[in-house]
Design an enzyme around this catalytic site. Structure first.
Site, PDB file in Angstrom:
ATOM      1  N   HIS A  15       3.266 -24.447  19.046  1.00 20.62           N
ATOM      2  CA  HIS A  15       3.728 -24.936  17.755  1.00 20.62           C
ATOM      3  C   HIS A  15       5.256 -24.831  17.665  1.00 20.62           C
ATOM      4  O   HIS A  15       5.919 -24.179  18.488  1.00 20.62           O
ATOM      5  CB  HIS A  15       3.070 -24.158  16.599  1.00 20.62           C
ATOM      6  CG  HIS A  15       3.388 -22.687  16.585  1.00 20.62           C
ATOM      7  ND1 HIS A  15       4.577 -22.173  16.125  1.00 20.62           N
ATOM      8  CD2 HIS A  15       2.637 -21.611  16.972  1.00 20.62           C
ATOM      9  CE1 HIS A  15       4.568 -20.853  16.228  1.00 20.62           C
ATOM     10  NE2 HIS A  15       3.399 -20.476  16.741  1.00 20.62           N
TER      11      HIS A  15
ATOM     12  N   CYS B 115       1.223 -16.737  19.982  1.00 20.48           N
ATOM     13  CA  CYS B 115       1.354 -18.186  20.177  1.00 20.48           C
ATOM     14  C   CYS B 115       2.518 -18.495  21.108  1.00 20.48           C
ATOM     15  O   CYS B 115       3.327 -17.631  21.455  1.00 20.48           O
ATOM     16  CB  CYS B 115       1.558 -18.876  18.824  1.00 20.48           C
ATOM     17  SG  CYS B 115       0.093 -18.844  17.764  1.00 20.48           S
TER      18      CYS B 115
END
Length: 476
Positions: A108, A137
């Protein structure tokens, strides 16, 4: 109660059906994109170098991305299950262009304070790109997160591993942080046409337009190039072309054109004129101190002395010389000066350069009295008429300045004659030198008086005068 539970179950089934059909997740309100499985690309994340590499279907590395995973990022092989245009993250923040790797782990963008507001990206989070900074992440620059979101379908293979630089077929791209002091801002790499960074061209400014003669420089070292975020751009993080050269061995003006393209594609060209100048004082060479200058001699003080600019322009003819003795300074006309007294002299050379700067150099001249030591026995003498006269016999002493005896007749010349047969007064001038050098000369005069000789006188005899004879008496 049973009826209520049955109604809730029916609603959940309907929600699942809507989600499948429309791609809208009714639970968290974000748009969830599901694509068909694709083997077009493989994504590998090197947790040791913080570098993500994209491989095509033939196994060739085609793209590298700087990233920020964490030590909690799971290692293994995964397949993209779903993607989200915007998605809520841990801590009441949001990210865009999210591609799920596995449960709770996404590719992301850097996170934003407000959902859908691209101007609220955390600058501090952006500025640590390339470091371990996430909660597991894999953070990416917006442009890279979008590329994966746009090109890598659901089912794309993702491999995460701990490796070294040798495991990265392509070098990890450089990263330029935001240095404008803002707390929140747009991601400079966001390709959105509304991104203010996409409208702001890099700035090229000259640190100086003057270059010292003879100094080795590269034109790129003379300018500062910054992107719209205030980051300094170099050939490591931008595309920079330089057209034109600066010849620092020749005074003059030189035009150089700089063209730069930053990491988000903004370009700028600028031509700057640089001047090669000589800002140094002229250089005087050949001026040396001297220790044994003879008093009474004239010296060409400029003999062997030269001056020039560092750039090579000759200035010898412009040298001026000054002589200082006993706190009195005089200018030596044409560079020539006669040393009339023994002692220490300061000789100063001065010259003004084409840049108005004046160079000076002072040396010491030690002047020695090298005249002979010469004296007569007397300054006046009287002789009789007809008496022999030897002028050298009146020399009392004759030595050189080092106190060595000199031959009188070989080192003294006499001017003037004495005629001893004629009474009168005569002047004899002596000039004594050493090695026939004029600066060793000393003179002296001798006044010679020739007196008239006295005449001899005798008394004449008187006629008829006789000497009386003794009378003798004979003995009887």
């Amino acid at each position: 109660m049973k009826a209520l539970k049955k109604s809730i179950s029916i609603l959940m089934v309907i929600a699942m059906i809507v989600t499948t059909i429309t791609g809208v997740n009714l639970v968290n309100g974000t748009k969830e994109v599901s694509a068909k499985e694709s083997a077009a690309y493989t994504i590998k994340v090197n947790l040791g170098t913080n570098c993500t590499t994209i491989y095509n279907s033939r196994g060739k590395a085609i793209k590298a991305m700087i990233c920020s995973p964490s030590n909690e990022t799971p290692v293994g092989t995964f397949y993209v299950p779903v993607k989200y245009r915007w998605h809520e993250m841990i801590g009441n923040c949001y990210a865009q262009y999210c591609t799920r790797i596995t449960e709770g782990i996404l590719f992301h963008s850097v996170w934003y304070y407000k959902n859908g507001d691209k101007s609220t990206m955390s600058v501090s989070a952006y500025n640590v790109m390339g470091q371990k900074a996430s909660h597991g992440c894999v953070r990416l620059l917006c442009k890279d997160a979008k590329w994966i979101y746009d090109h890598c379908a659901v089912g794309t293979k993702v491999v995460t591993f701990w490796g070294s630089k040798k495991d990265d077929p392509l070098p990890r791209p450089s990263f330029t942080p935001i240095s404008n002091g803002k707390f929140t801002d747009w991601d400079p790499t966001d390709p959105d046409p509304a991104n203010p960074y996409r409208k702001a061209a890099p700035k090229i400014s000259a640190d100086t337009t003057k270059v010292e003669y003879g100094k080795k420089v590269r034109p790129l070292d003379l300018v500062t190039i910054k992107d719209s975020a205030g980051n300094v751009l170099t050939k490591k993080n931008a595309t920079i072309k330089v057209k034109g050269k600066i010849n620092t061995k020749k005074i003059g003006k030189y035009k150089v054109k700089f063209t730069v393209k930053d990491s988000i594609g903004n370009t700028k060209s600028k031509t700057i004129t640089f001047s090669v100048v000589d800002t140094k004082k002229p250089v005087i060479t050949g001026a040396k101190s001297k220790k044994n200058i003879a008093m009474g001699t004239s010296e060409n003080l400029k003999k062997g002395v030269t001056a020039k600019m560092k750039s090579g322009k000759r200035l010898t003819s412009k040298i001026q010389t000054y002589v200082k003795y006993n706190n009195r300074s005089v200018k030596a006309k044409n560079g020539t000066y006669r040393f009339t007294k023994a002692g220490t002299y300061k000789v100063t050379y001065k010259v003004r350069g084409t840049n108005k700067l004046v160079a000076s150099k002072t040396v010491t001249y030690k002047v020695v009295d090298k005249r002979v030591k010469f004296a007569l026995n007397t300054s006046a003498v009287t002789i009789k008429q007809g008496e022999a006269f030897d002028p050298y016999s009146y020399v009392k002493t004759l030595k050189n300045y080092k106190n060595a005896d000199l031959n009188v007749k070989n080192n003294i010349t006499i001017k003037g004659d004495v005629d001893t047969s004629v009474p009168g007064t005569y002047t004899i001038t002596y000039t004594a030198t050493y090695n026939k050098k004029s600066y060793t000369a000393k003179t002296a005069t001798l006044k010679v008086t020739v007196e008239k000789a006295e005449e001899e006188t005798t008394q004449p005899e008187t006629p008829g005068e006789t000497t009386p004879e003794e009378t003798t008496t004979a003995a009887e």
